[in-house]
Design a protein around this motif. Structure first.
Motif, PDB file in Angstrom:
ATOM      1  N   ARG A   1     135.741  37.575  43.169  1.00 24.64           N
ATOM      2  CA  ARG A   1     136.041  36.993  41.862  1.00 24.64           C
ATOM      3  C   ARG A   1     134.958  36.015  41.434  1.00 24.64           C
ATOM      4  NH1 ARG A   1     142.449  35.987  43.239  1.00 24.64           N
ATOM      5  NH2 ARG A   1     143.182  38.120  42.760  1.00 24.64           N
ATOM      6  N   GLU A   2     134.445  35.227  42.397  1.00 22.79           N
ATOM      7  CA  GLU A   2     133.385  34.280  42.066  1.00 22.79           C
ATOM      8  C   GLU A   2     132.121  35.004  41.647  1.00 22.79           C
ATOM      9  OE1 GLU A   2     133.031  31.958  45.569  1.00 22.79           O
ATOM     10  OE2 GLU A   2     134.686  30.610  45.072  1.00 22.79           O
ATOM     11  N   LEU A   3     131.742  36.054  42.359  1.00 25.30           N
ATOM     12  CA  LEU A   3     130.538  36.802  42.009  1.00 25.30           C
ATOM     13  C   LEU A   3     130.692  37.464  40.650  1.00 25.30           C
ATOM     14  CD1 LEU A   3     129.630  38.512  45.424  1.00 25.30           C
ATOM     15  CD2 LEU A   3     128.511  36.552  44.346  1.00 25.30           C
ATOM     16  N   ASP A   4     131.875  37.993  40.382  1.00 24.23           N
ATOM     17  CA  ASP A   4     132.090  38.726  39.139  1.00 24.23           C
ATOM     18  C   ASP A   4     132.114  37.807  37.929  1.00 24.23           C
ATOM     19  OD1 ASP A   4     132.785  41.343  37.869  1.00 24.23           O
ATOM     20  OD2 ASP A   4     134.587  40.217  37.291  1.00 24.23           O
ATOM     21  N   SER A   5     132.584  36.555  38.117  1.00 20.41           N
ATOM     22  CA  SER A   5     132.763  35.665  36.963  1.00 20.41           C
ATOM     23  C   SER A   5     131.725  34.548  36.862  1.00 20.41           C
ATOM     24  CB  SER A   5     134.154  35.021  37.016  1.00 20.41           C
ATOM     25  OG  SER A   5     134.300  34.248  38.206  1.00 20.41           O
ATOM     26  N   ARG A   6     131.122  34.142  37.991  1.00 27.95           N
ATOM     27  CA  ARG A   6     130.235  32.985  37.961  1.00 27.95           C
ATOM     28  C   ARG A   6     128.810  33.297  38.416  1.00 27.95           C
ATOM     29  NH1 ARG A   6     132.458  27.669  40.616  1.00 27.95           N
ATOM     30  NH2 ARG A   6     130.889  26.813  39.204  1.00 27.95           N
ATOM     31  N   TRP A   7     128.676  33.899  39.579  1.00 27.85           N
ATOM     32  CA  TRP A   7     127.351  34.022  40.195  1.00 27.85           C
ATOM     33  C   TRP A   7     126.819  35.444  40.053  1.00 27.85           C
ATOM     34  CZ3 TRP A   7     127.156  29.266  39.923  1.00 27.85           C
ATOM     35  CH2 TRP A   7     128.098  28.399  40.470  1.00 27.85           C
ATOM     36  N   VAL A   8     126.521  35.799  38.812  1.00 30.08           N
ATOM     37  CA  VAL A   8     126.103  37.181  38.521  1.00 30.08           C
ATOM     38  C   VAL A   8     124.686  37.458  39.026  1.00 30.08           C
ATOM     39  CG1 VAL A   8     127.641  37.434  36.553  1.00 30.08           C
ATOM     40  CG2 VAL A   8     125.380  36.428  36.205  1.00 30.08           C
ATOM     41  N   VAL A   9     123.838  36.436  39.078  1.00 34.34           N
ATOM     42  CA  VAL A   9     122.486  36.632  39.609  1.00 34.34           C
ATOM     43  C   VAL A   9     122.541  36.957  41.097  1.00 34.34           C
ATOM     44  CG1 VAL A   9     120.237  35.534  40.011  1.00 34.34           C
ATOM     45  CG2 VAL A   9     121.472  35.118  37.865  1.00 34.34           C
ATOM     46  N   LEU A  10     123.377  36.248  41.828  1.00 34.08           N
ATOM     47  CA  LEU A  10     123.558  36.520  43.252  1.00 34.08           C
ATOM     48  C   LEU A  10     124.185  37.894  43.459  1.00 34.08           C
ATOM     49  CD1 LEU A  10     123.532  35.672  46.212  1.00 34.08           C
ATOM     50  CD2 LEU A  10     125.677  34.466  45.829  1.00 34.08           C
ATOM     51  N   GLN A  11     125.129  38.254  42.609  1.00 33.66           N
ATOM     52  CA  GLN A  11     125.757  39.571  42.712  1.00 33.66           C
ATOM     53  C   GLN A  11     124.725  40.694  42.547  1.00 33.66           C
ATOM     54  OE1 GLN A  11     128.330  40.784  39.459  1.00 33.66           O
ATOM     55  NE2 GLN A  11     129.804  41.674  40.900  1.00 33.66           N
TER      56      GLN A  11
END
Length: 455
Positions: free
Chosen positions: A83-93
């Motif tokens: 959920r964090e990658l999908d909503s906040r940390w898109v560069v890391l994703q």
């Protein structure tokens, strides 16, 4: 699925037949493939709530835990990260999806970004995320963790000091709230200590232990008889046992376990025989150092409670103290009457500051604890604690070390400040016994029963 088909094609593959170059290529590629596959799993988890709804599960983590027999905690953590990658940390994703960041690196980057203040400007957050992802091409998880703590210094130096101060204050407050310490007696003469300390507390403890375990003090290792040598290595006059194998009977000094006299590099043997002053492992040295530290603390500098500084009382009969045969009792804040030691150990403790010997005669009455004229002295408080280890109120288990001394016959009515006229009561029951709305009734076995009067 194409992924499953590709894995099936490798079922019969035996890596032993790969060339050195091929093995190297596969090993270098494996972390990339693992990261990309994990990122795909995260993307699926982030949008799979409909799967959970279809089966009446609370969330997709609960459903998968039941169907795939995975640990609930692991799935909950993966769901949170997805959920964090999908909503906040898109560069890391995106970096995970492309295999530019491995799993361990992504964990540290996510942890560092989540630790930043919530009110930080969105531009600063994006710059911090992008910078850490870029640094992952050169640095591993440990380095990224250290960088993450100072990332604001790089991306926004003008606010770094204020952000760092707030972060450290929050971290220290959280550490104080989470610290804990547990002492669990093992029933074999040892107690297991476990806990979580703040870094400041741990550093002070480590500094004190290191001062005692300093390798330059090796020649001061206590002999099996228990006495410690002088700074020049000679045993003191307190030990006169020349037969003790820890002493050199020819020179009156402790044998040096690091000297050439030992043919065992570990120092455990000397000349094929057990070395009485063998080298200790670091955990063993730390345990002995902690014991030394506690025995040498000045009780006068510790907080007062129950009218006395924090003190350990050793109760031992006069015969046992003289002959070193028998047992003694340690009075502490734990269940005092179950902490037993040998009479020989009691005799050794009696030589140390902060350890108060309470020598008992034939009738088990305290012989060497004094008393004062008006208020109960610290010595009398210790004597009362030996007789009654808990608050005298019926069914009250507050330890005596937390209690207050009370005159059974009030001082202003002619009562005496002596042991026969004194009782230990916890703060609540000490207030109750002076409260006119209660009547104190002394029971045959010595306890006090409080009865509330009708008003």
């Amino acid at each position: 699925m194409a992924i499953e088909a590709a894995l099936d094609s490798c079922l019969e593959a035996n890596p032993i037949y790969l060339s050195t170059g091929e093995k190297e290529a596969v090993l270098l590629k494996m972390p990339v493939l693992q990261a990309r596959l994990t990122e795909l799993n995260y993307r699926l988890l982030a949008c799979a709530s409909d799967v959970a709804d279809a089966h009446g599960a609370r969330n997709i983590g609960d459903y998968l835990a039941h169907e795939t027999h995975q640990a609930h905690g692991t799935l909950a953590r993966e769901l949170r990260i997805s959920r964090e990658l999908d909503s906040r940390w898109v560069v890391l994703q995106a970096a995970l999806r492309e295999g530019r960041v491995n799993l361990a690196q992504s964990v540290e980057i996510t942890r560092s970004l989540n630790a930043l203040p919530d009110d930080l400007d969105a531009t600063v957050l994006r710059d911090a995320e992008r910078t850490l992802v870029e640094q992952a091409e050169e640095f591993g998880p440990n380095d990224l963790r250290r960088m993450g703590k100072r990332i604001v210094d790089v991306v926004a130096p003008e606010i770094a000091e204020a952000v760092e101060g707030k972060r450290m204050a929050d971290e220290e407050r959280s550490a104080r709230e989470r610290q804990q310490l547990t002492l669990k007696p093992q029933g074999d003469g040892t107690t297991r200590i476990s806990g979580l300390l703040t870094d400041g507390c741990a550093n002070r403890l480590a500094t004190a232990l290191n001062a005692i375990t300093n390798p330059r003090r090796d020649h001061l290792t206590p002999a099996p008889c228990g006495c410690a040598p002088d700074t020049d290595g000679a045993y003191g006059e307190s030990c006169g046992d020349l037969e003790c194998p820890g002493h050199d009977p020819h020179h009156g000094k402790f044998d040096d376990p690091t000297s050439g006299a030992s043919d065992d590099p570990t120092g455990n043997t000397r000349g094929g025989l057990p070395n009485p002053v063998r080298k200790l492992s670091t955990p063993q040295r730390n345990a002995r150092a902690l014991n030394t530290l506690l025995e040498t603390l000045d009780p006068k500098r510790l907080p007062l409670h129950g009218g006395d500084a924090t003190t350990v009382v050793v109760t031992v009969s006069l015969d046992a103290l003289r002959n070193e045969i028998g047992t003694a009792t340690l009075t502490t804040q734990r269940d005092a009457w179950h902490d037993r030691i040998s009479a020989g150990e009691a005799r050794r403790l009696a030589c140390n500051a902060g350890i108060i010997p309470a020598v008992l005669g034939g009738q088990s009455q305290p012989l060497d604890l004094g008393r004062t004229k008006r208020f109960y002295s610290a010595a009398q408080h210790r004597a009362l604690a030996l007789i009654h280890p808990y608050c005298r109120a019926e069914n009250c288990r507050i330890p005596a070390t937390w209690c207050e001394a009370h005159h059974d016959n009030p001082w202003h009515l002619g009562g005496r400040t002596d042991l026969a006229d004194g009782s230990l009561l916890c703060s609540k029951h000490h207030h109750d016994i002076h409260d006119p709305t209660y009547r104190a009734e002394w029971l045959p076995h010595g306890a006090v029963r409080f009865i509330r009067l009708r008003t």
